[in-house]
Design a protein around this motif. Structure first.
Motif, PDB file in Angstrom:
ATOM      1  N   ILE A 123      63.217  84.969  -1.283  1.00 13.37           N
ATOM      2  CA  ILE A 123      63.082  86.076  -2.243  1.00 13.37           C
ATOM      3  C   ILE A 123      64.413  86.802  -2.428  1.00 13.37           C
ATOM      4  N   LEU A 124      65.093  87.068  -1.324  1.00 11.31           N
ATOM      5  CA  LEU A 124      66.368  87.799  -1.405  1.00 11.31           C
ATOM      6  C   LEU A 124      67.464  86.944  -2.027  1.00 11.31           C
ATOM      7  N   ILE A 125      67.436  85.643  -1.758  1.00 13.58           N
ATOM      8  CA  ILE A 125      68.437  84.751  -2.350  1.00 13.58           C
ATOM      9  C   ILE A 125      68.290  84.721  -3.867  1.00 13.58           C
ATOM     10  N   LYS A 126      67.028  84.740  -4.341  1.00 12.50           N
ATOM     11  CA  LYS A 126      66.790  84.787  -5.793  1.00 12.50           C
ATOM     12  C   LYS A 126      67.295  86.090  -6.403  1.00 12.50           C
ATOM     13  N   LEU A 127      67.360  87.130  -5.565  1.00  8.77           N
ATOM     14  CA  LEU A 127      67.904  88.423  -6.032  1.00  8.77           C
ATOM     15  C   LEU A 127      69.421  88.466  -5.901  1.00  8.77           C
ATOM     16  N   ASP A 128      70.015  87.300  -5.574  1.00  8.72           N
ATOM     17  CA  ASP A 128      71.464  87.160  -5.449  1.00  8.72           C
ATOM     18  C   ASP A 128      72.026  87.996  -4.300  1.00  8.72           C
ATOM     19  N   LYS A 129      71.274  88.050  -3.184  1.00 10.68           N
ATOM     20  CA  LYS A 129      71.735  88.758  -1.996  1.00 10.68           C
ATOM     21  C   LYS A 129      72.377  87.773  -1.020  1.00 10.68           C
ATOM     22  N   LYS A 130      73.317  88.281  -0.226  1.00 11.24           N
ATOM     23  CA  LYS A 130      73.936  87.476   0.821  1.00 11.24           C
ATOM     24  C   LYS A 130      73.060  87.586   2.069  1.00 11.24           C
ATOM     25  N   VAL A 131      72.361  86.487   2.383  1.00 16.38           N
ATOM     26  CA  VAL A 131      71.285  86.542   3.371  1.00 16.38           C
ATOM     27  C   VAL A 131      71.515  85.560   4.516  1.00 16.38           C
ATOM     28  N   ALA A 132      71.239  86.042   5.746  1.00  8.22           N
ATOM     29  CA  ALA A 132      71.238  85.174   6.929  1.00  8.22           C
ATOM     30  C   ALA A 132      69.837  85.168   7.527  1.00  8.22           C
ATOM     31  N   LEU A 133      69.432  84.010   8.059  1.00  7.92           N
ATOM     32  CA  LEU A 133      68.141  83.878   8.734  1.00  7.92           C
ATOM     33  C   LEU A 133      68.399  83.718  10.227  1.00  7.92           C
ATOM     34  N   LEU A 134      67.691  84.500  11.042  1.00  8.55           N
ATOM     35  CA  LEU A 134      67.962  84.494  12.478  1.00  8.55           C
ATOM     36  C   LEU A 134      66.647  84.437  13.249  1.00  8.55           C
ATOM     37  N   HIS A 135      66.435  83.301  13.932  1.00  6.08           N
ATOM     38  CA  HIS A 135      65.211  83.154  14.721  1.00  6.08           C
ATOM     39  C   HIS A 135      65.440  82.128  15.818  1.00  6.08           C
ATOM     40  N   GLY A 136      64.504  82.067  16.759  1.00  5.21           N
ATOM     41  CA  GLY A 136      64.661  81.231  17.941  1.00  5.21           C
ATOM     42  C   GLY A 136      64.633  79.744  17.679  1.00  5.21           C
ATOM     43  N   ARG A 137      64.154  79.329  16.512  1.00  6.23           N
ATOM     44  CA  ARG A 137      64.062  77.884  16.229  1.00  6.23           C
ATOM     45  C   ARG A 137      65.383  77.289  15.738  1.00  6.23           C
ATOM     46  N   LEU A 138      66.347  78.134  15.450  1.00  8.37           N
ATOM     47  CA  LEU A 138      67.642  77.607  14.989  1.00  8.37           C
ATOM     48  C   LEU A 138      68.317  76.824  16.100  1.00  8.37           C
ATOM     49  N   PRO A 139      68.946  75.693  15.803  1.00  6.24           N
ATOM     50  CA  PRO A 139      69.724  74.973  16.812  1.00  6.24           C
ATOM     51  C   PRO A 139      70.835  75.867  17.367  1.00  6.24           C
ATOM     52  N   ALA A 140      71.232  75.603  18.599  1.00  4.38           N
ATOM     53  CA  ALA A 140      72.192  76.469  19.293  1.00  4.38           C
ATOM     54  C   ALA A 140      73.476  76.662  18.496  1.00  4.38           C
ATOM     55  N   ARG A 141      74.027  75.574  17.957  1.00 10.23           N
ATOM     56  CA  ARG A 141      75.292  75.682  17.225  1.00 10.23           C
ATOM     57  C   ARG A 141      75.128  76.513  15.964  1.00 10.23           C
ATOM     58  N   GLU A 142      74.001  76.313  15.262  1.00 11.93           N
ATOM     59  CA  GLU A 142      73.760  77.069  14.030  1.00 11.93           C
ATOM     60  C   GLU A 142      73.559  78.546  14.335  1.00 11.93           C
ATOM     61  N   ARG A 143      72.852  78.851  15.439  1.00 10.81           N
ATOM     62  CA  ARG A 143      72.658  80.250  15.835  1.00 10.81           C
ATOM     63  C   ARG A 143      74.000  80.912  16.123  1.00 10.81           C
ATOM     64  N   ALA A 144      74.860  80.204  16.858  1.00 12.32           N
ATOM     65  CA  ALA A 144      76.175  80.760  17.200  1.00 12.32           C
ATOM     66  C   ALA A 144      77.006  81.016  15.944  1.00 12.32           C
ATOM     67  N   GLN A 145      76.980  80.056  15.023  1.00 15.55           N
ATOM     68  CA  GLN A 145      77.729  80.229  13.772  1.00 15.55           C
ATOM     69  C   GLN A 145      77.176  81.384  12.946  1.00 15.55           C
ATOM     70  N   THR A 146      75.834  81.527  12.938  1.00 15.43           N
ATOM     71  CA  THR A 146      75.215  82.619  12.177  1.00 15.43           C
ATOM     72  C   THR A 146      75.629  83.966  12.740  1.00 15.43           C
ATOM     73  N   PHE A 147      75.596  84.115  14.071  1.00 19.40           N
ATOM     74  CA  PHE A 147      76.015  85.375  14.694  1.00 19.40           C
ATOM     75  C   PHE A 147      77.473  85.684  14.389  1.00 19.40           C
ATOM     76  N   LYS A 148      78.301  84.655  14.439  1.00 13.05           N
ATOM     77  CA  LYS A 148      79.719  84.865  14.164  1.00 13.05           C
ATOM     78  C   LYS A 148      79.919  85.352  12.737  1.00 13.05           C
ATOM     79  N   ARG A 149      79.206  84.756  11.794  1.00 14.90           N
ATOM     80  CA  ARG A 149      79.343  85.157  10.385  1.00 14.90           C
ATOM     81  C   ARG A 149      78.761  86.553  10.143  1.00 14.90           C
TER      82      ARG A 149
END
Length: 453
Positions: free
Chosen positions: A256-282
């Motif tokens: 929904i937020l992406i359709k509103l042209d927002k800069k959005v990150a998704l953060l949850h326990g199912r993310l792979p370790a590397r993706e979680r680390a990259q998301t936190f860094k960003r």
């Protein structure tokens, strides 16, 4: 007041100043002298209170650089929190001969083990399962540990890490100094702590909510996704965290937020370790303006610049999670706003927050505007709509005491009760209007002050 009052080593004072840490927080002022004196501590402290430096500073100050063995072990519930603590520690030991290691899951265990072959770190920071696995490989020697820190202890308890903790503590000699940090201490956790901690000092740091506005928006059974879109149109946040109870909804809200042209990150326990680390860094690099997350994913993580927090629902199991959410904003010298969508099914939760003296503000969305709502405080306070207050109970008791029952006494009782209820409602509405006017007046003065700068 400064860190110099604790008679710390000069190099540590210098590094604190380089990190622009000049004045200790309340939790640091209370804990550091006791920790330096090897006291066992149980600290109940809200998020954002500065507890990480409260245990790192004494550990580093007491670290003996001539002993090349593990002297302190810090256990955290998540990889991100362990990494964050590691980064804080690394910044405070610049130009010092102190070795530290961060041992967490999601990374090559063989590489971590090999790094320990010829160099046992003086300070070990890690997650319980990974620490246990490396110990079982005979690559980590923690029997020499003098200080054990269990960070976010309640979260470790909730996530089922107690067996791993029992194992690790059993491998450390009994004379170790133990410090536990927790946002809440439930009875089961208190019983577990008693197994290992004696001569303990307990410190409780109260929640400070004056820097956070708690805005509760009545959904009135409307679509919360549409209401969220309206709410987001009202402000342009520096960084906004949006909490959901159901992990499956994270992607839906994100779309929904992406359709509103927002800069959005998704953060949850199912993310792979590397993706979680990259998301936190960003996130920390402010590549995103909105982060949609679950409670576990964001718990205990220090994300600077959070100006707004939105909860699509109140936490279902433990209301303390609300404080974890709201506590992501209003940190340090900054203020913030916590928005919560609620309905009449949340009256019990609202009552708990009121009893904890949380200054709730009630609003509703009407005609595409966010307007103040006069809420029936009697229902929230008493919990049951039909539960009599003192005045009502007096009328009921008076009729019960009357032995001579006359025809139509029930009608008279109901009339008298209705009169009392009507007067009670009138008084609550009058008080609510007065409170609203006061709030609006403060807001107007604040706006005029800001415009005059």
């Amino acid at each position: 007041m400064s860190f110099q009052q604790f008679n710390l080593q000069p190099w540590l004072i210098a590094n604190l100043q380089k990190e622009k840490l000049i004045t200790p927080t309340q939790v640091q002022t209370e804990i550091i002298p006791l920790a330096l004196n090897n006291q066992n501590l149980i600290i109940q402290s809200p998020t954002g209170s500065g507890k990480t430096h409260a245990f790192l500073i004494p550990i580093l100050n007491k670290c003996d650089t001539t002993i090349k063995a593990t002297q302190a072990v810090i256990i955290a519930p998540t990889r991100e929190l362990a990494q964050q603590t590691f980064n804080f520690c690394k910044a405070l030991i610049k130009d010092q001969d102190i070795t530290i290691a961060c041992l967490v899951g999601g990374k090559d265990i063989n590489r971590q083990s090999n790094n320990l072959t010829h160099n046992q770190p003086q300070i070990v920071i890690g997650t319980p399962t990974r620490l246990k696995k490396i110990y079982e490989l005979n690559m980590l020697a923690i029997t020499t540990t003098k200080v054990l820190v269990i960070d976010e202890c309640d979260m470790l308890f909730e996530m089922g890490f107690m067996d791993d903790l029992d194992f690790l503590i059993s491998k450390i000699h009994q004379q170790v100094q133990i410090m536990t940090f927790s946002a809440t201490i439930l009875p089961q956790l208190a019983s577990w702590l008693k197994k290992y901690m004696t001569n303990t000092t307990t410190i409780t740091i109260a929640n400070k909510s004056q820097q956070i506005r708690h805005v509760f928006i009545n959904r009135h059974h409307q679509d919360v996704k549409k209401q969220l879109q309206f709410l987001l149109s009202m402000f342009d946040p520096y960084l906004c965290l949006i909490f959901v109870n159901n992990k499956d909804e994270i992607k839906t809200i994100g779309d929904i937020l992406i359709k509103l042209d927002k800069k959005v990150a998704l953060l949850h326990g199912r993310l792979p370790a590397r993706e979680r680390a990259q998301t936190f860094k960003r996130i920390k690099n402010f590549d995103y303006q909105y982060v949609i997350c679950s409670d576990i994913a964001a718990r205990g993580i220090d994300i600077e610049g959070v100006s707004h927090v939105i909860s699509l629902q109140l936490p279902t199991n433990n209301m303390e999670y609300y404080f974890h959410r709201a506590g992501r904003t209003g940190r340090g010298k900054y203020s913030g706003i916590s928005y919560v969508f609620y309905d009449k099914n949340d009256n019990s939760a609202l009552r708990k927050l009121k009893n904890l003296h949380v200054p709730l503000e009630y609003y509703k969305i009407k005609d595409n505007k966010l307007v103040v709502e006069i809420t029936n405080e009697t229902i929230i306070r008493k919990g049951k709509k039909n539960q009599p207050n003192k005045e009502e109970q007096y009328i009921i008791n008076k009729f019960k005491a009357n032995k001579k029952v006359t025809p139509g006494y029930k009608k008279k009782l109901n009339r008298d009760l209705e009169a009392v209820k009507k007067e009670t409602r009138r008084q609550h509405i009058k008080a609510s209007i007065k409170k609203i006017k006061k709030t609006e007046a403060i807001a107007r003065r604040k706006k005029l002050f800001e415009e005059s700068k």
